[in-house]
Design a protein around this motif. Structure first.
Motif, PDB file in Angstrom:
ATOM      1  N   SER A  68       0.702  -1.241  -0.007  1.00 28.59           N
ATOM      2  CA  SER A  68      -0.003  -0.079  -0.156  1.00 28.59           C
ATOM      3  C   SER A  68       0.927   1.147  -0.124  1.00 28.59           C
ATOM      4  O   SER A  68       0.473   2.377  -0.447  1.00 28.59           O
ATOM      5  N   ILE A  69       2.183   1.046   0.470  1.00 33.83           N
ATOM      6  CA  ILE A  69       3.101   2.490   0.585  1.00 33.83           C
ATOM      7  C   ILE A  69       3.726   2.295  -0.710  1.00 33.83           C
ATOM      8  O   ILE A  69       3.682   3.265  -1.595  1.00 33.83           O
ATOM      9  N   ILE A  70       4.503   1.303  -1.066  1.00 36.33           N
ATOM     10  CA  ILE A  70       5.469   1.421  -2.326  1.00 36.33           C
ATOM     11  C   ILE A  70       4.753   1.357  -3.503  1.00 36.33           C
ATOM     12  O   ILE A  70       4.962   1.724  -4.585  1.00 36.33           O
ATOM     13  N   GLY A  71       3.537   1.023  -3.455  1.00 42.61           N
ATOM     14  CA  GLY A  71       2.549   0.695  -4.714  1.00 42.61           C
ATOM     15  C   GLY A  71       1.559   1.945  -4.855  1.00 42.61           C
ATOM     16  O   GLY A  71       0.514   1.880  -5.579  1.00 42.61           O
ATOM     17  N   ASP A  72       1.704   3.039  -3.836  1.00 37.78           N
ATOM     18  CA  ASP A  72       0.512   4.176  -3.729  1.00 37.78           C
ATOM     19  C   ASP A  72       1.022   4.813  -4.879  1.00 37.78           C
ATOM     20  O   ASP A  72       2.169   5.455  -5.254  1.00 37.78           O
ATOM     21  N   GLN A  73      -0.150   5.244  -5.654  1.00 37.62           N
ATOM     22  CA  GLN A  73       0.176   6.054  -6.920  1.00 37.62           C
ATOM     23  C   GLN A  73       0.637   7.598  -6.589  1.00 37.62           C
ATOM     24  O   GLN A  73       1.500   7.868  -7.320  1.00 37.62           O
ATOM     25  N   PHE A  74       0.245   8.305  -5.458  1.00 40.22           N
ATOM     26  CA  PHE A  74       0.637   9.893  -5.262  1.00 40.22           C
ATOM     27  C   PHE A  74       1.999   9.539  -4.809  1.00 40.22           C
ATOM     28  O   PHE A  74       2.800  10.651  -4.970  1.00 40.22           O
ATOM     29  N   LEU A  75       2.352   8.740  -3.810  1.00 42.53           N
ATOM     30  CA  LEU A  75       3.671   8.636  -3.261  1.00 42.53           C
ATOM     31  C   LEU A  75       4.627   8.419  -4.420  1.00 42.53           C
ATOM     32  O   LEU A  75       5.707   8.666  -4.712  1.00 42.53           O
ATOM     33  N   LEU A  76       4.411   7.229  -5.366  1.00 40.65           N
ATOM     34  CA  LEU A  76       5.258   6.989  -6.573  1.00 40.65           C
ATOM     35  C   LEU A  76       5.349   8.243  -7.513  1.00 40.65           C
ATOM     36  O   LEU A  76       6.384   8.428  -8.065  1.00 40.65           O
ATOM     37  N   LEU A  77       4.306   8.922  -7.683  1.00 43.66           N
ATOM     38  CA  LEU A  77       4.423  10.021  -8.479  1.00 43.66           C
ATOM     39  C   LEU A  77       5.258  11.292  -7.745  1.00 43.66           C
ATOM     40  O   LEU A  77       6.113  11.925  -8.680  1.00 43.66           O
ATOM     41  N   THR A  78       4.976  11.445  -6.665  1.00 49.31           N
ATOM     42  CA  THR A  78       5.890  12.424  -5.713  1.00 49.31           C
ATOM     43  C   THR A  78       7.472  12.142  -6.076  1.00 49.31           C
ATOM     44  O   THR A  78       8.397  12.807  -6.318  1.00 49.31           O
ATOM     45  N   THR A  79       7.502  10.681  -5.760  1.00 49.52           N
ATOM     46  CA  THR A  79       9.000  10.201  -5.855  1.00 49.52           C
ATOM     47  C   THR A  79       9.432  10.155  -7.135  1.00 49.52           C
ATOM     48  O   THR A  79      10.933  10.896  -7.280  1.00 49.52           O
ATOM     49  N   LEU A  80       9.049   9.798  -8.045  1.00 49.19           N
ATOM     50  CA  LEU A  80       9.457  10.013  -9.628  1.00 49.19           C
ATOM     51  C   LEU A  80       9.744  11.283 -10.173  1.00 49.19           C
ATOM     52  O   LEU A  80      10.635  11.443 -10.715  1.00 49.19           O
TER      53      LEU A  80
END
Length: 400
Positions: free
Chosen positions: A254-266
């Protein structure tokens, strides 16, 4: 009351015209009139939509609103992160960075205390706590992302925004007044000995006419669309491939696959690698901010006035507690580590109101040397706000 609104939910173009026009009008009022600037364009946009929906002019549900949640908000996130070069932040503004991070801790402590005191009285306060953690470390973009992530009911989101913006108006007055108090003058170091207050409207001063080319707009949208597409595809893959065999793996996915966290990191990685390109790219701040204003219009649509009257008073207290702890901790540690009062107040402002309002405060008080650094530091809140807000949301949910 809400059945058979004057405008049908499938009137796509008409509803889009209303959403965008309310957002544009709120920006005009905020930049044109001092009273509107104090209220903030965000709450003007929300109230405008709330009036139309409560008068049964526009529907409370429509595919158009879903399009804003599903497309407009994800696009706003990278656009507002294009100035977030972490290497530049560390090199040029590490002093402000330190007090900003302390102020962020103040937000987390404030949310925890407020939640402990009020979670039995406000429904789904874990979700609201996550949203306010992100918002009071970064800003509206984090609020939008986390409200989507935790699927907070629309009426609670609207009530929280009303409470947030109302308390923030008073908070800004406090921040503007504090440097002039005798106690502050006596016990805190000062970078500026004179108060050179500028005339005019803060919002208008900050959002002055900028040189923007067609190429800037094209690049900004092309990169933002690409980042959203890649991040959401990675999220989809992670969630479908990685097994959720136990609670730990479920939380991890739920953390590493979170859309918004991935978007922020990328986005953060891309901006760091191509920092020079993004420094010279105009238009992203303006485009991203306008999309956020459309978001505020949409969250005002489902707002039931009776629910807000019932819920908002407790949310006023919830938000006030967070800000009190944020300011108290920032002042205490700022004094301990011998920061200037200007740096302390701008760090707290950047947490609670985002880089735009912090820059406006610096401009209005004549602290021109701090405008650039606080803008850089404030954008860091966009980056870490989603992470901290997500962790707080999962942690607080255990107590509901």
């Amino acid at each position: 009351m809400y059945l058979n609104a004057f405008i049908n939910k499938d009137e796509t173009w008409l509803l889009w015209a209303i959403l965008v026009s309310i957002a544009a009008l709120s920006i005009y009022l905020e930049q044109r009139y001092a009273f509107a600037s104090k209220i903030t364009g965000a709450i003007i946009a929300l109230i405008g939509a709330m009036i139309l929906s409560n008068l049964n002019i526009i529907p409370i549900e429509s595919p158009v609103y879903d399009q804003v949640w599903n497309y407009v908000i994800p696009l706003a996130i990278p656009l507002l992160l294009f100035r977030s070069n972490i290497f530049k932040i560390w090199k040029e503004s590490r002093r402000l960075l330190f007090i900003f991070l302390i102020s962020s801790i103040g937000t987390v402590v404030g949310v925890a205390v407020a939640f402990l005191l009020l979670h039995q009285f406000i429904p789904e306060l874990d979700k609201i706590g996550a949203m306010m953690t992100g918002s009071y470390i970064g800003g509206g973009v984090n609020f939008a992302a986390l409200s989507t992530k935790f699927q907070t009911p629309g009426e609670l989101v609207s009530a929280t925004v009303v409470a947030d913006n109302s308390v923030m108006a008073f908070y800004f007055i406090v921040l503007i007044t504090l440097p002039n108090l005798k106690f502050i003058k006596k016990h805190f170091k000062r970078l500026h000995t004179e108060n050179n207050q500028s005339e005019g409207n803060n919002a208008e001063a900050y959002w002055k006419r900028n040189e923007i080319s067609l190429k800037d707009i094209a690049y900004s949208f092309a990169i933002a669309f690409s980042l959203v597409a890649i991040s959401f595809k990675i999220s989809e893959t992670v969630n479908s491939v990685v097994p959720k065999s136990n609670p730990f793996m479920e939380i991890l996915v739920s953390i590493i696959g979170d859309q918004f966290l991935l978007l922020t990191t990328l986005t953060l990685i891309i901006v760091a690698i191509f920092s020079r390109f993004f420094e010279n790219l105009n238009a992203s701040d303006e485009l991203g901010t306008f999309l956020i204003y459309i978001f505020f219009v949409v969250i005002g649509v489902p707002a039931s006035i009776p629910i807000i009257i019932k819920t908002a008073p407790l949310l006023f207290i919830f938000v006030a507690i967070i800000l009190i702890f944020n300011l108290a901790i920032t002042l205490s540690f700022g004094k301990l580590f011998k920061f200037n009062i200007e740096e302390i107040l701008l760090a707290s402002n950047a947490n609670a109101g985002g880089p735009t309002t912090a820059a406006a405060l610096a401009i209005s008080k004549g602290w021109h040397s701090l405008v650039g650094p606080i803008l850089i530091i404030g954008t860091l809140g966009y980056v870490i706000g989603n992470y901290v807000g997500t962790m707080m949301g999962y942690y607080l949910s255990q107590f509901m």
